[in-house]
Structure formats: structure tokens, C-alpha cells
Design a protein around this motif. Structure first.
Motif, short mmCIF file in Angstrom:
data_model
loop_
_atom_site.label_atom_id
_atom_site.label_comp_id
_atom_site.label_asym_id
_atom_site.label_seq_id
_atom_site.Cartn_x
_atom_site.Cartn_y
_atom_site.Cartn_z
N ALA A 60 24.96 23.85 -0.63
CA ALA A 60 24.88 24.87 0.43
C ALA A 60 23.46 25.01 0.97
O ALA A 60 22.48 24.67 0.30
CB ALA A 60 25.34 26.22 -0.14
N GLY A 61 23.36 25.53 2.21
CA GLY A 61 22.07 25.67 2.88
C GLY A 61 21.08 26.56 2.17
O GLY A 61 19.87 26.42 2.34
N ILE A 66 15.99 28.10 -1.15
CA ILE A 66 15.41 28.52 -2.44
C ILE A 66 14.24 27.61 -2.80
O ILE A 66 13.19 28.08 -3.23
CB ILE A 66 16.49 28.50 -3.55
CG1 ILE A 66 17.50 29.64 -3.33
CG2 ILE A 66 15.84 28.63 -4.93
CD1 ILE A 66 18.74 29.55 -4.21
N MET A 67 14.44 26.30 -2.63
CA MET A 67 13.37 25.35 -2.93
C MET A 67 12.15 25.61 -2.04
O MET A 67 11.01 25.60 -2.52
CB MET A 67 13.86 23.91 -2.73
CG MET A 67 14.90 23.48 -3.71
SD MET A 67 14.28 23.51 -5.42
CE MET A 67 15.60 22.68 -6.27
N ALA A 68 12.41 25.84 -0.76
CA ALA A 68 11.31 26.12 0.19
C ALA A 68 10.56 27.38 -0.22
O ALA A 68 9.32 27.42 -0.18
CB ALA A 68 11.86 26.26 1.60
N PHE A 69 11.30 28.41 -0.63
CA PHE A 69 10.67 29.65 -1.07
C PHE A 69 9.73 29.40 -2.25
O PHE A 69 8.58 29.85 -2.25
CB PHE A 69 11.72 30.69 -1.46
CG PHE A 69 11.14 31.87 -2.18
CD1 PHE A 69 10.44 32.86 -1.49
CD2 PHE A 69 11.24 31.98 -3.56
CE1 PHE A 69 9.87 33.94 -2.16
CE2 PHE A 69 10.68 33.06 -4.24
CZ PHE A 69 9.99 34.03 -3.53
N PHE A 70 10.21 28.67 -3.25
CA PHE A 70 9.39 28.45 -4.44
C PHE A 70 8.20 27.52 -4.16
O PHE A 70 7.16 27.67 -4.78
CB PHE A 70 10.24 27.94 -5.61
CG PHE A 70 10.97 29.04 -6.32
CD1 PHE A 70 10.27 29.96 -7.10
CD2 PHE A 70 12.33 29.19 -6.20
CE1 PHE A 70 10.93 30.99 -7.75
CE2 PHE A 70 13.00 30.22 -6.84
CZ PHE A 70 12.30 31.13 -7.62
N TYR A 116 14.72 36.61 -10.39
CA TYR A 116 13.36 36.06 -10.41
C TYR A 116 12.73 36.11 -9.03
O TYR A 116 11.56 36.45 -8.87
CB TYR A 116 13.38 34.60 -10.92
CG TYR A 116 13.87 34.43 -12.32
CD1 TYR A 116 13.60 35.38 -13.31
CD2 TYR A 116 14.63 33.32 -12.69
CE1 TYR A 116 14.07 35.22 -14.60
CE2 TYR A 116 15.10 33.16 -13.98
CZ TYR A 116 14.82 34.11 -14.94
OH TYR A 116 15.29 33.94 -16.21
N ILE A 117 13.52 35.76 -8.01
CA ILE A 117 13.02 35.80 -6.63
C ILE A 117 12.64 37.23 -6.26
O ILE A 117 11.57 37.48 -5.71
CB ILE A 117 14.06 35.24 -5.64
CG1 ILE A 117 14.27 33.73 -5.87
CG2 ILE A 117 13.64 35.49 -4.20
CD1 ILE A 117 15.43 33.14 -5.09
N GLY A 157 7.21 26.60 2.86
CA GLY A 157 7.87 25.56 2.07
C GLY A 157 8.62 24.57 2.94
O GLY A 157 8.57 23.35 2.70
N PHE A 158 9.29 25.06 3.98
CA PHE A 158 9.99 24.16 4.90
C PHE A 158 9.02 23.24 5.63
O PHE A 158 9.33 22.08 5.89
CB PHE A 158 10.81 24.95 5.92
CG PHE A 158 12.15 25.40 5.41
CD1 PHE A 158 13.01 24.51 4.79
CD2 PHE A 158 12.56 26.72 5.57
CE1 PHE A 158 14.26 24.92 4.32
CE2 PHE A 158 13.81 27.13 5.11
CZ PHE A 158 14.65 26.23 4.48
N SER A 159 7.84 23.76 5.95
CA SER A 159 6.86 22.92 6.65
C SER A 159 6.40 21.78 5.75
O SER A 159 6.21 20.65 6.21
CB SER A 159 5.65 23.76 7.12
OG SER A 159 4.82 24.14 6.04
N VAL A 160 6.27 22.06 4.46
CA VAL A 160 5.90 21.02 3.48
C VAL A 160 7.03 19.99 3.37
O VAL A 160 6.78 18.77 3.39
CB VAL A 160 5.61 21.64 2.11
CG1 VAL A 160 5.43 20.56 1.03
CG2 VAL A 160 4.36 22.52 2.17
#
Length: 202
Positions: A60-61, A66-70, A116-117, A157-160
Motif C-alpha cells: 500500500a501507498g 512510512i519509509m519517507a517519514f523515517f 512510535y511515529i 524523505g521522498f526527495s531522498v
């Protein structure tokens, strides 16, 4: 909220701050839909299709979100979202629905991860908790501030992630890709902490 020793305490009748936050649906910049979300996840694709058959890394999107946030959190970098509403899009699923049990994809609820978030956002967002306790500021204002912090970390995170895909379109198709990113980020943090300690000793 007579005492602020528990950030999940009631803020109204039978309602917790984390639950109010959980009903929100964070935004992201539309440009990342094609360059990141649809590349590595099922975002925008019917749930009946099989993830593995399409070769997607994530389901799911909200998983790449979540990965971008971390990535943003561990980098300690935020990036403000575009000021134009036309450049933005809501993710499509409220936070409290992320990872809910789906027997078809063997997915389990992400209740621990959501906590955790939330705790990270409380620690990283400037909020006058005493004012909230007194009723001087609205709960909705606090929740909006928490969501904005979350969106800005995810935006960085998305920019990375976008840059890594531009450099190598198959980057995230390695099982170690995210692990390597987080190991690199935590090693940097360890080095910074060690250097700070050495400076304090001098």
C-alpha cells in the motif's frame, strides 16, 4: 489532561490524542506519486492485484510514506510542502487504518509502529502542552501541528528516495536498500554523537 505524564491520555470523553491524530490523512506532493510511490508500491492500483506479480517492493501507498517519514526523521531534516494546494494530494487512507489486517497480503496491524511515529512527532513538534491542558489551545490545532511535522519529514524523505531512483531506477529493488539507508543514517548519528562527546571532554 490533568497530568501530562502520558501523551496518550484522554483529551475528551473516551478519546485519546493519538486516536484523533490517527483519523487524519496526511498529504504529500503530487510529483512523488509517479516518481516514487507508483514505482515501488501498489499506490493507486486495485487491491485485488497481486503485489509480487507486479514486482513492487512495497504494498500500500502508506508503506513508502512510512519509509519517507523515517528517512526524514533519522536525517533530522524536514522539507516544507508546496504552498499551492494544487501540488498536494492526501495519501488516501487515515493513519489508524495503516497496516490493518489483510489476510490476502498477510499484513498485520501497525499499531506499534503508529505509536512510535506518534511519540516521535510529539518529541519533534513544538507544542505548549500546558496551554493544551488548560484549554487555551484546541486539540485540533495540536493535531494539525503534529501532522505538519510528519508531512515535512516525509517530504524530505521522498526527495531522498526520488534522487536515489533518478541515479539508479532499480535502487529500491534490492532487499537491502532501506536497510542500507537507515544504517548509513544511524552511523552518521553515532559519529556525530561521538564527536560531540569528544568536544565536551576537551
Amino acid at each position: 489532561m490533568s497530568e501530562l505524564n502520558n501523551i496518550e491520555e484522554l483529551v475528551g470523553k473516551d478519546e485519546k490524542l493519538i486516536d484523533i491524530w490517527g483519523r487524519r490523512n496526511p498529504r504529500f506532493e503530487k510529483k512523488y506519486e509517479q516518481s516514487v510511490l507508483r514505482v515501488i508500491s501498489d499506490y493507486g492500483i486495485g487491491a485485488s492485484e497481486n503485489t509480487g506479480a507486479k514486482g513492487k517492493v512495497l504494498g500500500a501507498g502508506y508503506e513508502p510514506y512510512i519509509m519517507a517519514f523515517f528517512i526524514g526523521l533519522y536525517s533530522n531534516r524536514k522539507l516544507q510542502l508546496s504552498e499551492s494546494s494544487e501540488d498536494l494530494k492526501v495519501l488516501g487512507q487515515p493513519i489508524d487504518k495503516w497496516g490493518n489486517l489483510d489476510s490476502k497480503k498477510f499484513r498485520h496491524a501497525y499499531s506499534g509502529l503508529r505509536s512510535y511515529i506518534f511519540i516521535a512527532l510529539v518529541a519533534k513538534t513544538e507544542i505548549d502542552w500546558i496551554a493544551l491542558d488548560k484549554g487555551d489551545i484546541k486539540v485540533s490545532t495540536v493535531v494539525t501541528n503534529l501532522i505538519e511535522t510528519m508531512e515535512e519529514y516525509a517530504n524530505y524523505g521522498f526527495s531522498v528516495m526520488e534522487e536515489k531512483l533518478k541515479a539508479d531506477p532499480s535502487y529500491f529493488f534490492s532487499h537491502r536498500s532501506f536497510l542500507d539507508i537507515f544504517l548509513q543514517l544511524t552511523n552518521k548519528q553515532s559519529k556525530i554523537s561521538t564527536e560531540d562527546e569528544e568536544l565536551e571532554e576537551l
